[in-house]
Design an enzyme around this catalytic site. Structure first.
Site, PDB file in Angstrom:
ATOM      1  N   THR B   1      36.298  31.341  40.337  1.00  0.00           N
ATOM      2  CA  THR B   1      37.642  31.390  40.082  1.00  0.00           C
ATOM      3  C   THR B   1      38.062  30.137  38.649  1.00  0.00           C
ATOM      4  O   THR B   1      37.877  28.767  39.754  1.00  0.00           O
ATOM      5  CB  THR B   1      38.328  31.659  40.787  1.00  0.00           C
ATOM      6  OG1 THR B   1      38.801  32.797  41.866  1.00  0.00           O
ATOM      7  CG2 THR B   1      40.128  31.770  41.034  1.00  0.00           C
ATOM      8  N   ARG B  29      37.114  45.673  46.975  1.00  0.00           N
ATOM      9  CA  ARG B  29      37.715  44.005  47.047  1.00  0.00           C
ATOM     10  C   ARG B  29      38.747  43.364  46.457  1.00  0.00           C
ATOM     11  O   ARG B  29      37.663  42.909  45.732  1.00  0.00           O
ATOM     12  CB  ARG B  29      36.720  43.467  48.379  1.00  0.00           C
ATOM     13  CG  ARG B  29      37.435  42.562  49.160  1.00  0.00           C
ATOM     14  CD  ARG B  29      37.374  40.838  47.958  1.00  0.00           C
ATOM     15  NE  ARG B  29      37.905  40.066  48.332  1.00  0.00           N
ATOM     16  CZ  ARG B  29      38.600  38.526  48.053  1.00  0.00           C
ATOM     17  NH1 ARG B  29      38.109  38.763  46.253  1.00  0.00           N
ATOM     18  NH2 ARG B  29      39.074  37.530  48.735  1.00  0.00           N
ATOM     19  N   GLY B  55      40.401  34.306  49.350  1.00  0.00           N
ATOM     20  CA  GLY B  55      41.792  35.283  48.523  1.00  0.00           C
ATOM     21  C   GLY B  55      42.698  35.737  49.613  1.00  0.00           C
ATOM     22  O   GLY B  55      43.552  35.521  49.300  1.00  0.00           O
TER      23      GLY B  55
END
Lengths: 174, 132
Positions: B1, B29, B55
């Site tokens: 990320t 997901r 997350g």
């Protein structure tokens, strides 16, 4: 107060800390430096915070060393699904996408959702369709692939096969 | 990320985050990145936040919104609020980190997992890149 501030993160990069070489670390830091320069160029010329965060994130999406855009991780099926979001603090307008597969820079698609649609979150093939309609840069899903990520997927598959748990996903590879 | 937060010369703030998610993810997901208020938030009344990490923990704690709420209703500073939310996520077994900026330009970052790349730049010439 007239100054500006930019902060970026690259997550844990393509590798975990104990596997990264000094050379790979240097390459990742150079990419972060390019991202900082891209955002700084916008802010130093009195550009908007929204333009600056988009510019910085797009640089890291284009770099194979980070889990976004080119260099993102594989899903269980061996393809790549991307998520992104952007938000304007003053207007509280926001745009987000998830499960996109064809937009070269997902952050730009998130921005298109924020500015060219009445919605906040679009997902999957609908988000891909909106991206095409918005004229954003399209790529094949394979554009996002790297050897490093494919090896991580294979290692994860071997471990998951051993445990028999379909959710045996190691966060470290996130 | 990957993510960025910024404060511009007009005083506005913004946040952006982008990710491929988890290796081997199934069933479509989705993590916190695209959930406004969890992995990404910008609110001129408090802060702009971009998160990275496990997350599910950031969604369940509404992490970015929690940082903003601690500032807005609890009067905490950005760094104190970010550290508190990160500590909570760690207690729950979650790993990751956040970067943030306040409307006055104060930057902050808070991580509970080693190996996180981060950087910041300011009009005063600050240019810093590191790994937590």
């Amino acid at each position: 107060m007239t100054d500006w501030t930019l902060v970026i993160h690259g997550g844990s990069g393509a590798m975990s800390r104990d596997t990264i070489s000094a050379e790979q670390d240097g390459v990742q830091r150079q990419a972060l430096s390019r991202a900082l320069q891209a955002g700084k160029a916008v802010l130093a010329s009195s550009g908007s915070a929204v333009d600056a965060v988009e510019a910085a994130v797009a640089v890291l999406e284009d770099d194979p060393g980070f889990n976004a855009g080119h260099g993102a991780v594989f899903n269980a099926a061996g393809s790549i699904e991307l998520d992104a979001a952007i938000m304007d603090g003053r207007t509280l307008e926001a745009g987000a996408v998830c499960g996109t597969t064809r937009t070269r820079n997902p952050v730009r698609l998130a921005r298109a959702v924020m500015e060219r649609s009445p919605h906040v979150l679009l997902q999957g093939s609908g988000a891909d369709e909106f991206s095409r309609d918005s004229g954003l840069d399209q790529v094949e899903n394979s554009y996002f692939e790297t050897d490093e990520r494919r090896m991580q997927l294979e290692r994860m598959r071997e471990r998951a096969a051993g445990s028999g748990d379909v959710f045996d996903i190691d966060v470290k590879f996130g | 990320t990957v993510g960025a937060v910024a404060r511009d010369t007009s005083g506005n703030i913004a946040a952006a985050t982008s990710t491929g998610g988890l290796t081997g993810k199934r069933f479509g997901r989705v993590g916190d990145t695209a959930v406004i208020g969890a992995g990404t938030l910008a609110d001129i009344r408090t802060c702009a936040v971009s998160a990275t990490g496990a997350g599910e923990f950031y969604i369940r704690t509404a992490a970015a919104s929690a940082i903003a709420a601690r500032m807005r209703f609890g009067g905490e500073s950005l760094q104190v609020a970010a550290d508190a939310v990160q500590a909570e996520i760690r207690e729950m077994g979650g790993s990751g980190g956040v970067i943030a900026v306040a409307p006055d330009g104060t930057p902050a970052w808070s991580f509970n997992t080693p190996g996180m790349y981060r950087g910041r730049a300011r009009a005063d010439g600050t240019l810093e890149i590191g790994i937590y």
